[in-house]
Structure formats: structure tokens, C-alpha cells
Write a protein that holds these residues in place. Structure first.
Motif, short mmCIF file in Angstrom:
data_model
loop_
_atom_site.label_atom_id
_atom_site.label_comp_id
_atom_site.label_asym_id
_atom_site.label_seq_id
_atom_site.Cartn_x
_atom_site.Cartn_y
_atom_site.Cartn_z
N ILE A 227 -3.39 5.39 -11.78
CA ILE A 227 -4.32 4.26 -11.64
C ILE A 227 -3.56 2.94 -11.65
O ILE A 227 -3.87 2.02 -10.88
N ASP A 228 -2.54 2.83 -12.49
CA ASP A 228 -1.72 1.62 -12.55
C ASP A 228 -1.05 1.33 -11.21
O ASP A 228 -1.02 0.19 -10.73
N MET A 229 -0.51 2.36 -10.57
CA MET A 229 0.15 2.19 -9.28
C MET A 229 -0.85 1.75 -8.20
O MET A 229 -0.54 0.92 -7.34
N ALA B 14 -0.58 -1.73 -6.21
CA ALA B 14 -0.41 -1.66 -4.75
C ALA B 14 -1.53 -2.36 -4.00
O ALA B 14 -1.32 -2.86 -2.89
N GLU B 15 -2.72 -2.40 -4.59
CA GLU B 15 -3.87 -3.00 -3.91
C GLU B 15 -3.61 -4.45 -3.50
O GLU B 15 -3.99 -4.89 -2.41
N ASN B 16 -2.93 -5.21 -4.33
CA ASN B 16 -2.68 -6.63 -4.06
C ASN B 16 -1.22 -6.94 -3.76
O ASN B 16 -0.83 -8.10 -3.78
N LYS C 43 -11.40 4.64 -1.87
CA LYS C 43 -12.47 3.78 -1.36
C LYS C 43 -12.68 2.53 -2.22
O LYS C 43 -13.25 1.54 -1.75
N TYR C 44 -12.21 2.59 -3.46
CA TYR C 44 -12.33 1.42 -4.33
C TYR C 44 -11.20 0.41 -4.12
O TYR C 44 -11.19 -0.66 -4.73
N TYR C 45 -10.23 0.79 -3.30
CA TYR C 45 -9.07 -0.06 -3.03
C TYR C 45 -9.00 -0.34 -1.53
O TYR C 45 -8.31 0.36 -0.78
N PRO C 46 -9.70 -1.35 -1.06
CA PRO C 46 -9.81 -1.60 0.38
C PRO C 46 -8.50 -1.91 1.09
O PRO C 46 -8.40 -1.72 2.31
N ASN C 47 -7.50 -2.36 0.36
CA ASN C 47 -6.22 -2.69 0.99
C ASN C 47 -5.25 -1.51 1.04
O ASN C 47 -4.12 -1.65 1.49
N LYS D 277 -5.18 5.41 3.95
CA LYS D 277 -4.85 6.81 3.69
C LYS D 277 -3.38 7.08 3.97
O LYS D 277 -2.71 7.79 3.21
N GLU D 278 -2.86 6.51 5.04
CA GLU D 278 -1.46 6.75 5.41
C GLU D 278 -0.47 6.05 4.49
O GLU D 278 0.74 6.32 4.54
N ASP D 279 -0.95 5.15 3.63
CA ASP D 279 -0.06 4.48 2.68
C ASP D 279 0.33 5.42 1.53
O ASP D 279 1.35 5.21 0.87
N ILE D 280 -0.49 6.42 1.27
CA ILE D 280 -0.31 7.29 0.11
C ILE D 280 0.55 8.50 0.47
O ILE D 280 0.30 9.17 1.47
N ARG D 281 1.55 8.74 -0.36
CA ARG D 281 2.40 9.91 -0.18
C ARG D 281 2.50 10.70 -1.48
O ARG D 281 2.78 10.13 -2.54
#
Length: 451
Positions: free
Chosen positions: A147-149, A153-155, A193-197, A200-204
Motif C-alpha cells: 500500500i505504501d508503494m 507511486a500515485e503522485n 482503481k483507487y489510484y488513477p495515475n 495496469k502496465e506500470d505494475i510488475r
């Protein structure tokens, strides 16, 4: 009358120790001349197969811990950490602390079931910087880290830093690693979905395994099915790949040469990641390694009845005991199923020893293996049949739910699973600090004399 009592001491409150205690309670429930003592560092049994689901937020933390005092009936319970074992004086010593004094417990018969701890194979930087999936504290901290990451990453505007924040590396392709990967990718995709920025392709999510295949012990077809499903869900799996170091920002990896069993320096590479979860191995605890029992690779050598060599009346079971599979001549895998099977035989042999009856040899027959790999999918080898998909997933849930020793916890886990169907997972981050090793124990371990 009390002087004539025989005292049986069981060290360890995991699957092996608790199962052995319960069996002994059944054998001696009407025998006032037998005293049963259970010693455990925690006052609860941790249901470790569900740790990845705690890390993903599917199951509430307290629902996979069962207080030992609510499970046992006859046994006297001590919460404490074993300092050392004197098999000649037949004494077990427990550590003291600032708030409680150390305790010495005499025994007539002993069962050692102290389990294992994470093995980092001498890589101190990994031990310092990597996360684990061994204890309840580990699972909670892994969830908070994820959750911290996401929050960071969101901002984050730096694309390179953002990529490293959203890259999660799991080392180890066994049960713990694969089930953690499946739960982790489900969590990340569900809460994205709670992190609009965050796209899907950002996550590994990357699994690194040194062997040529994941899930050793399963059939090749089931392991291949699991790998295909995980890859389809978005997990990257790198086989024949070993980790050499992790400094908190960069994971150094090397490709293993299967034919030559050597490393080509030209294929050493790195992964930019802030989070590594280590599930790649276990080793017996130091109390066992520095004991007077004969050991091999840190495990206590036992005979075919699980009795410790040179010390009659002392038995070793579970992860800390060395027992070779007669078919492969290799040690059995450190699983709860094997630990419980050994616990039953050790309890029976203790009863036979006390009653002057013939002991039983330990013969293990696997009841099957199961693993869940996320998105209501699982694999299982059950009663000689290979099963995969939602049927294996349902089988896993039913079997493990039945193995939870108390009905209230079974019901709570069932409610958690039901709620997960209808509601989103909580993304609250509880600001717990990573627990450092207990310095008092560490220092005393270094200076303590070997008994």
C-alpha cells in the motif's frame, strides 16, 4: 505421588509441536502420573498456509491465529524462547527478559519441534533489506509495504522511480512464493482503481526461481498450468535465475547455466525495485545448530522411529529433524503435512516407550499437494488425481478450512472469504515499523556457552 510423575516436554507450538501435544493428551488424558508441558515462543498457533491471504488483505490478521490455551486441555503451557537444551541433565532453559525471569524445566521425555527460520544463505544485504513471509508480523508488514508503494507511486512524476516503486520481486518459486505472487497480483489489480495515475502496465510482479521449474514436487503438467495462469494474470516468472544481492533499490540477478552449473558473467543483470519478498529457503534455528544433538546441515539426526541418536526418550520432528525419504534419499520437504504426520508417530512412540511397548517406524505417505495461484484458480494432486482450476481452488479452501483447529476461527475465515466476493479490499495502511531482531537475545546468543 508428585515425585513419581513423568514429565513430557514439547518444544515448539507450531503444527508439529501442537499436534504432538494433542495426541499425547489423548493418550494420557486419564493418567495422573504423566505431566505434559508445552513450550512456545508465541501463545498461539499460526496457520501459515493462509499468510499470503493476510498479506493481500483477504483475511483479517487475527483470524489465522489460534490461542494455544484454547486448543490444549491437559498440557501446562509456557510462553518463552528456548535458550538451550541440556540432554545429559535433562533440562531445558528458557530465556528471561526485563519483565520476566528465565526458567529451567526438567524433563523425563522430550520432543523437539522448534521449526525453522528464514535462510538467506549468507547474503546479509538481503537479510537486511528484503521482506519475508514467515510470521504474522511479516504478512502485515508486506501488506503495508504494498500500500505504501502504491501511495508513493500515485503522485510520483519521475517515471524511472515510479517504475521501481511498482516493481515487486518475489524470490522463490515454491508454495510460499507462488501463492504470495498470486495474492499480490490480485491485490494490486483489485485496488488499482483507487489510484488513477497508476496504469495496469506500470505494475510488475516478478518471481525469481533458481530451478528450471516452479513448484517442485508437483507434476510437470500442474506446474506448467500454474505458470501459464500466473503469467496470464500478469506475473513475470524468471526460471534458472538466482539473486546475488539487494541494496534496497536494485536487485542483482544472475542466470544459471543448467548444463555447466556455472555462471556466465555476461548475463548478470539487475532489476530496479524497492521491494523484495524472500521465500527461497529455511534453516533450523540456532538453538538446534549449537545443541549437543548430532546434526547434519543443522537438522537433528533421528532414527526410523524419530528418536534422537544417542539420547533415548528424546524425539525430534518437523523442520528441525533430519529424516530421509527412502525413495529419494533426500530430506522431506518442510511442510505442515509432514510435520503433523511425524508428530502423530512421535506421540505414539512416546506412549509405547512409557508403557514398555514396541515403537513404530515412521513411514510417510503423501495425501496430496495443493496450491492456490490467485483469481479463484488452484492446482492439486489429490488421491492420485491431478486437478486444476476452480475445482482445485475450492478443494484447497475446504481442506485447509477443515484443518483450522477451532470452529470460531473457521467461521471467521469463511466470513472473510465470503466478504471478499462482494466487497473491495481495504487499502488502509497501518503504520507499523519493521521489527528489528531482539537485540537482547542476539547479544546473549553470541556469548552463550554451548551446552
Amino acid at each position: 505421588m508428585a515425585r513419581n510423575k513423568k514429565k513430557v516436554v514439547i518444544l515448539g507450538g507450531g503444527f508439529a509441536g501442537l499436534e504432538c501435544t494433542r495426541k499425547l493428551e489423548n493418550y494420557f488424558k486419564n493418567d495422573s502420573e504423566i505431566e505434559i508441558v508445552l513450550v512456545s515462543e508465541d501463545n498461539f498457533l499460526l496457520f501459515t498456509p493462509m499468510l499470503p491471504q493476510v498479506a493481500s488483505g483477504m483475511i483479517e490478521t487475527r483470524h489465522i491465529v489460534m490461542p494455544i490455551r484454547t486448543i490444549t486441555k491437559k498440557a501446562v503451557f509456557y510462553e518463552g524462547r528456548v535458550k538451550n537444551i541440556d540432554p545429559y541433565g535433562k533440562i531445558v532453559n528458557l530465556w528471561g527478559s526485563r519483565d520476566k525471569r528465565g526458567i529451567s524445566i526438567h524433563y523425563d521425555f522430550l520432543v523437539v519441534a522448534l521449526g525453522s527460520e528464514t535462510n538467506f544463505f549468507g547474503m546479509s544485504d538481503l537479510e537486511k533489506n528484503a521482506y519475508q513471509m514467515k510470521t504474522l508480523n511479516d504478512a502485515v508488514i508486506v501488506r503495508n509495504r504494498i500500500i505504501d508503494m502504491l501511495e508513493q507511486a500515485e503522485n510520483e512524476t519521475n517515471p524511472i522511480l515510479k517504475k521501481s516503486l511498482l516493481t515487486f520481486v518475489i524470490v522463490g518459486g515454491g508454495f510460499a512464493g507462488i501463492e504470495t505472487a498470486g495474492e499480490l497480483i490480485d491485490l494490486l489489480m483489485d485496488v488499482r482503481k483507487y489510484y488513477p495515475n497508476i496504469k495496469k502496465e506500470d505494475i510488475r510482479v516478478i518471481v525469481l526461481e533458481a530451478l528450471p521449474n516452479i513448484l517442485p514436487g508437483f507434476s510437470e503438467s500442474l506446474a506448467k498450468f500454474a505458470q501459464e495462469k500466473l503469467v496470464g494474470h500478469g506475473v513475470e516468472i524468471k526460471l534458472q535465475t538466482a539473486v546475488t544481492s539487494f541494496n534496497g533499490d536494485e536487485v542483482m540477478i544472475k542466470r544459471l547455466d543448467v548444463d555447466k552449473d556455472a555462471i556466465d558473467d555476461s548475463i548478470v543483470s539487475s532489476i530496479q525495485s524497492k521491494t523484495v519478498i524472500w521465500t527461497a529457503g529455511v534453516t533450523p534455528v540456532n538453538t538446534i545448530k549449537r545443541s549437543l544433538f548430532k546434526t547434519d546441515k543443522g537438522k537433528i539426526i533421528v532414527d526410523d522411529t524419530l528418536e534422537v541418536v544417542d539420547f533415548p526418550g528424546v524425539f525430534a520432528i518437523g523442520d528441525c529433524a533430519l529424516f530421509l525419504d527412502p525413495k529419494t534419499q533426500r530430506p522431506f520437504a518442510p511442510t505442515a503435512q509432514i510435520a503433523e504426520a511425524q508428530a502423530k508417530v512421535a506421540a505414539k512412540n512416546l506412549y509405547s516407550l512409557i508403557k514398555n511397548e514396541e515403537k513404530t517406524k515412521f513411514v510417510y505417505e503423501s495425501k496430496g499437494q495443493m496450491a492456490i495461484i490467485g483469481k479463484r484458480t488452484g492446482i492439486a494432486n489429490f488421491l492420485g488425481m491431478n486437478i486444476h482450476g476452480i475445482v482445485a481452488w475450492l478443494l484447497w479452501r475446504n481442506v485447509y478450512l477443515s484443518k483450522i483447529p477451532t470452529w470460531d476461527k473457521r467461521f471467521r475465515v469463511f466470513l472473510d472469504w465470503t466478504a471478499d466476493i462482494f466487497f473491495d479490499r481495504d487499502i488502509s495502511r497501518l503504520k507499523f515499523m519493521r521489527r528489528e531482531p531482539e537485540k537482547e537475545y542476539k547479544v546473549l546468543d553470541e556469548v552463550d556457552d554451548v551446552w
